[in-house]
Design a protein around this motif. Structure first.
Motif, PDB file in Angstrom:
ATOM      1  N   VAL A  46       0.847  -1.194   0.000  1.00  0.00           N
ATOM      2  CA  VAL A  46       0.000   0.000   0.000  1.00  0.00           C
ATOM      3  C   VAL A  46       0.886   1.249   0.000  1.00  0.00           C
ATOM      4  N   THR A  47       0.512   2.244  -0.788  1.00  0.00           N
ATOM      5  CA  THR A  47       1.246   3.508  -0.802  1.00  0.00           C
ATOM      6  C   THR A  47       0.626   4.479   0.198  1.00  0.00           C
ATOM      7  N   PHE A  48       1.382   5.514   0.530  1.00  0.00           N
ATOM      8  CA  PHE A  48       0.853   6.540   1.432  1.00  0.00           C
ATOM      9  C   PHE A  48      -0.305   7.285   0.782  1.00  0.00           C
ATOM     10  N   THR A  49      -0.329   7.367  -0.533  1.00  0.00           N
ATOM     11  CA  THR A  49      -1.461   7.962  -1.234  1.00  0.00           C
ATOM     12  C   THR A  49      -2.735   7.186  -0.971  1.00  0.00           C
ATOM     13  N   GLU A  50      -2.618   5.863  -0.885  1.00  0.00           N
ATOM     14  CA  GLU A  50      -3.779   5.019  -0.615  1.00  0.00           C
ATOM     15  C   GLU A  50      -4.136   4.991   0.864  1.00  0.00           C
ATOM     16  N   LEU A  51      -3.144   5.053   1.717  1.00  0.00           N
ATOM     17  CA  LEU A  51      -3.376   4.916   3.158  1.00  0.00           C
ATOM     18  C   LEU A  51      -3.877   6.194   3.812  1.00  0.00           C
ATOM     19  N   ALA A  52      -3.236   7.307   3.527  1.00  0.00           N
ATOM     20  CA  ALA A  52      -3.485   8.531   4.292  1.00  0.00           C
ATOM     21  C   ALA A  52      -4.940   8.996   4.267  1.00  0.00           C
ATOM     22  N   PRO A  53      -5.609   9.062   3.105  1.00  0.00           N
ATOM     23  CA  PRO A  53      -7.011   9.517   3.130  1.00  0.00           C
ATOM     24  C   PRO A  53      -7.911   8.614   3.959  1.00  0.00           C
ATOM     25  N   ARG A  54      -7.647   7.307   3.937  1.00  0.00           N
ATOM     26  CA  ARG A  54      -8.456   6.376   4.725  1.00  0.00           C
ATOM     27  C   ARG A  54      -8.298   6.652   6.216  1.00  0.00           C
ATOM     28  N   LEU A  55      -7.079   6.933   6.622  1.00  0.00           N
ATOM     29  CA  LEU A  55      -6.857   7.249   8.032  1.00  0.00           C
ATOM     30  C   LEU A  55      -7.576   8.530   8.416  1.00  0.00           C
ATOM     31  N   HIS A  56      -7.468   9.533   7.562  1.00  0.00           N
ATOM     32  CA  HIS A  56      -8.079  10.832   7.876  1.00  0.00           C
ATOM     33  C   HIS A  56      -9.596  10.718   7.986  1.00  0.00           C
ATOM     34  N   GLU A  57     -10.192   9.915   7.130  1.00  0.00           N
ATOM     35  CA  GLU A  57     -11.647   9.720   7.179  1.00  0.00           C
ATOM     36  C   GLU A  57     -12.091   9.162   8.527  1.00  0.00           C
ATOM     37  N   ARG A  58     -11.223   8.377   9.162  1.00  0.00           N
ATOM     38  CA  ARG A  58     -11.546   7.774  10.455  1.00  0.00           C
ATOM     39  C   ARG A  58     -11.051   8.609  11.627  1.00  0.00           C
ATOM     40  N   GLY A  59     -10.518   9.789  11.338  1.00  0.00           N
ATOM     41  CA  GLY A  59     -10.092  10.677  12.404  1.00  0.00           C
ATOM     42  C   GLY A  59      -8.675  10.443  12.894  1.00  0.00           C
ATOM     43  N   PHE A  60      -7.846   9.792  12.065  1.00  0.00           N
ATOM     44  CA  PHE A  60      -6.480   9.477  12.474  1.00  0.00           C
ATOM     45  C   PHE A  60      -5.472  10.040  11.485  1.00  0.00           C
ATOM     46  N   ALA A  61      -4.207  10.009  11.905  1.00  0.00           N
ATOM     47  CA  ALA A  61      -3.114  10.492  11.075  1.00  0.00           C
ATOM     48  C   ALA A  61      -1.848   9.729  11.420  1.00  0.00           C
ATOM     49  N   LEU A  62      -0.887   9.770  10.514  1.00  0.00           N
ATOM     50  CA  LEU A  62       0.495   9.420  10.820  1.00  0.00           C
ATOM     51  C   LEU A  62       1.192  10.696  11.268  1.00  0.00           C
ATOM     52  N   PRO A  63       2.144  10.595  12.197  1.00  0.00           N
ATOM     53  CA  PRO A  63       2.790  11.816  12.685  1.00  0.00           C
ATOM     54  C   PRO A  63       3.539  12.583  11.608  1.00  0.00           C
ATOM     55  N   ASN A  64       4.016  11.863  10.577  1.00  0.00           N
ATOM     56  CA  ASN A  64       4.805  12.542   9.558  1.00  0.00           C
ATOM     57  C   ASN A  64       4.773  11.742   8.270  1.00  0.00           C
ATOM     58  N   LEU A  65       5.103  12.398   7.164  1.00  0.00           N
ATOM     59  CA  LEU A  65       5.182  11.765   5.853  1.00  0.00           C
ATOM     60  C   LEU A  65       6.428  12.259   5.141  1.00  0.00           C
ATOM     61  N   GLY A  66       6.864  11.509   4.141  1.00  0.00           N
ATOM     62  CA  GLY A  66       7.979  11.935   3.320  1.00  0.00           C
ATOM     63  C   GLY A  66       7.577  13.056   2.381  1.00  0.00           C
ATOM     64  N   SER A  67       8.529  13.501   1.573  1.00  0.00           N
ATOM     65  CA  SER A  67       8.276  14.646   0.706  1.00  0.00           C
ATOM     66  C   SER A  67       7.382  14.310  -0.471  1.00  0.00           C
ATOM     67  N   LEU A  68       7.234  13.027  -0.781  1.00  0.00           N
ATOM     68  CA  LEU A  68       6.280  12.620  -1.816  1.00  0.00           C
ATOM     69  C   LEU A  68       5.522  11.397  -1.326  1.00  0.00           C
ATOM     70  N   PRO A  69       4.220  11.287  -1.664  1.00  0.00           N
ATOM     71  CA  PRO A  69       3.387  10.223  -1.113  1.00  0.00           C
ATOM     72  C   PRO A  69       3.275   8.989  -1.996  1.00  0.00           C
ATOM     73  N   HIS A  70       4.001   8.951  -3.112  1.00  0.00           N
ATOM     74  CA  HIS A  70       3.839   7.892  -4.098  1.00  0.00           C
ATOM     75  C   HIS A  70       4.457   6.566  -3.664  1.00  0.00           C
ATOM     76  N   ILE A  71       5.240   6.573  -2.593  1.00  0.00           N
ATOM     77  CA  ILE A  71       6.014   5.406  -2.196  1.00  0.00           C
ATOM     78  C   ILE A  71       5.204   4.452  -1.318  1.00  0.00           C
ATOM     79  N   THR A  72       5.639   3.189  -1.263  1.00  0.00           N
ATOM     80  CA  THR A  72       4.945   2.206  -0.439  1.00  0.00           C
ATOM     81  C   THR A  72       5.365   2.333   1.024  1.00  0.00           C
TER      82      THR A  72
END
Length: 437
Positions: free
Chosen positions: A106-132
């Motif tokens: 799973v890439t951060f592009t796929e993961l991050a919106p799902r987390l946000h919809e549920r009220g959660f986040a990762l503390p930080n992300l890299g400079s581009l979200p295309h990576i797994t």
């Protein structure tokens, strides 16, 4: 320059407009930049864990590759190359435990919106979200921020297939866990990772430009402390800017003490490239996952045709390290697009570049000129050697094995873990053999 680390010359076919410029056909497989031509005899894309286990158990040499954004040979193999993009895209959020179990492909592009919809986040992300997710953790990928460690520091459990096809799980209570997350894929093929989550938050991004070099060097501590996540872009000569990303409600960043001024419109880190490739700026509020990366998921990341290197030095030596690189500016100019300076909090991953020390990450985005980069890289590494610089495993570097080993307190522990979990060397390749043989 040793051929194992900077990999082979030859640019491939780069230059397409889309974000995915990789090729995964056996015999033609290459990374996104086009500078790595994979040696794999076969490429496999299993559809479930059983198929993956059969591939691993059935080959003498195996390596997994993520999205192909690494610039080194960390994922190369002469045997079977495995991609996990056809595996089920599991994203299992445990709201009560503030954690998520996520499939390795799973890439951060796929993961991050799902987390946000549920009220959660990762503390930080890299400079581009295309990576797994797995690729980022395996190579020590990071974002920025004085209080933010590498992404791998948030992993609480890793599941992977070992050489005989067995599924293994390690969590923070297990001996060797700190060597199993940032592991260069040298222990097995990861299938799932479980990460800690924090409550979702909004952010704003501000760009300051026109910094004076002396103001930047003398004020680097205040610059990096000015916001939740801070990136300094510099050509080491005349162009210096700061991208400050603050959490909503935090104090507004003010970089005027460096001689900087707020940008009067959206910017790309590299002058002349379209700013609409980048995430929104000018203080426009938005979700964490749309502000922490520099580049939008649906656009070409970074500059396009490029190579990258990155070195981590102790944060308390930041001024001296910056000055050492600044002294090389005339040599860097012909092959350098731009550099980025970011900070990272210490973590416990055994061979993660931030192990045991807060760090300044000195990043170089080079022109796609393998011979030219090869000529200047030894000077960069020599200039940063007095600071115990540790390279990013997924970037181009050529630090001698004995020197690099001396910069990691748990180097021998990782070697022992690799031997214990992969005694037959199924997951070895030229890079890991050079450094951990």
């Amino acid at each position: 320059m040793d051929p194992h680390t900077p990999v082979t010359a030859g640019a491939g076919e780069g230059g397409e407009e889309g974000a995915d410029r990789t090729c995964w056909e056996a015999g033609k497989a290459r990374n996104w930049a086009g500078n790595v031509s994979f040696s794999a005899a076969t490429v496999h894309r299993p559809r479930d864990t059983d198929e993956l286990a059969a591939v691993v158990a059935g080959h003498r040499r195996v390596k997994a590759v993520g999205s192909g954004y690494s610039f080194s040979t960390v994922a190369d193999t002469e045997g079977a190359l495995v991609r996990l993009d056809r595996m089920p895209k599991a994203i299992e959020i445990d709201a009560g435990g503030s954690r998520v179990r996520v499939a390795a492909g799973v890439t951060f592009t796929e993961l991050a919106p799902r987390l946000h919809e549920r009220g959660f986040a990762l503390p930080n992300l890299g400079s581009l979200p295309h990576i797994t997710v797995a690729g980022a953790c395996a190579t020590g990928t990071h974002g920025s921020g004085n209080a933010n460690p590498a992404i791998a520091a948030g992993v609480r459990e890793v599941e992977f297939v070992t050489a005989d096809g067995t599924l293994t799980r390690l969590d923070r209570s297990c001996p060797g866990f700190d060597g199993a997350v940032t592991s260069l894929g040298a222990l097995g093929v990861a299938t799932h990772l479980t990460l800690d989550l924090v409550p979702a938050f909004d952010m704003e991004q501000y760009v300051w430009e026109g910094l004076r070099w002396d103001g930047l060097v003398e004020g680097i501590d205040a610059v990096t402390a000015s916001a939740y996540s801070v990136s300094v872009f510099t050509d080491w000569n005349r162009t210096h800017s700061v991208w400050a990303k603050r959490r909503a409600g935090d104090p507004l960043p003010d970089l005027s003490f460096t001689g900087a001024r707020p940008a009067d419109g959206p910017r790309h880190p590299l002058a002349g490239l379209p700013a609409d490739n980048c995430t929104p700026q000018e203080g426009l509020p938005g979700p964490w996952w749309q502000r922490l990366p520099h580049f939008r998921a649906d656009r070409l990341p970074s500059t396009g045709d490029e190579l990258q290197s990155e070195y981590f030095v102790p944060l308390d030596r930041a001024r001296d390290a910056m000055t050492a690189v600044h002294d090389l500016r005339d040599r860097l100019g012909p092959v350098l697009h731009l550099s980025e300076l970011r900070t990272q909090a210490a973590d416990e991953t055994w061979i993660g570049p931030g192990h045991g020390r807060d760090s300044l990450a000195v990043h170089f985005t080079w022109r796609l000129d393998v011979p030219g980069v090869g000529r200047v890289l030894p000077a960069v590494e020599a200039a940063l050697a007095p600071f115990g610089a540790r390279p990013h495993w997924g970037k181009v570097f050529d630090v001698a094995p004995d020197r690099l080993a001396a910069r990691y307190p748990c180097w021998e522990e990782f070697r022992a873990l690799r031997t214990a979990l992969d005694p037959g060397g199924t997951f070895r390749n030229a890079l890991t053999e050079r450094y951990f043989a």
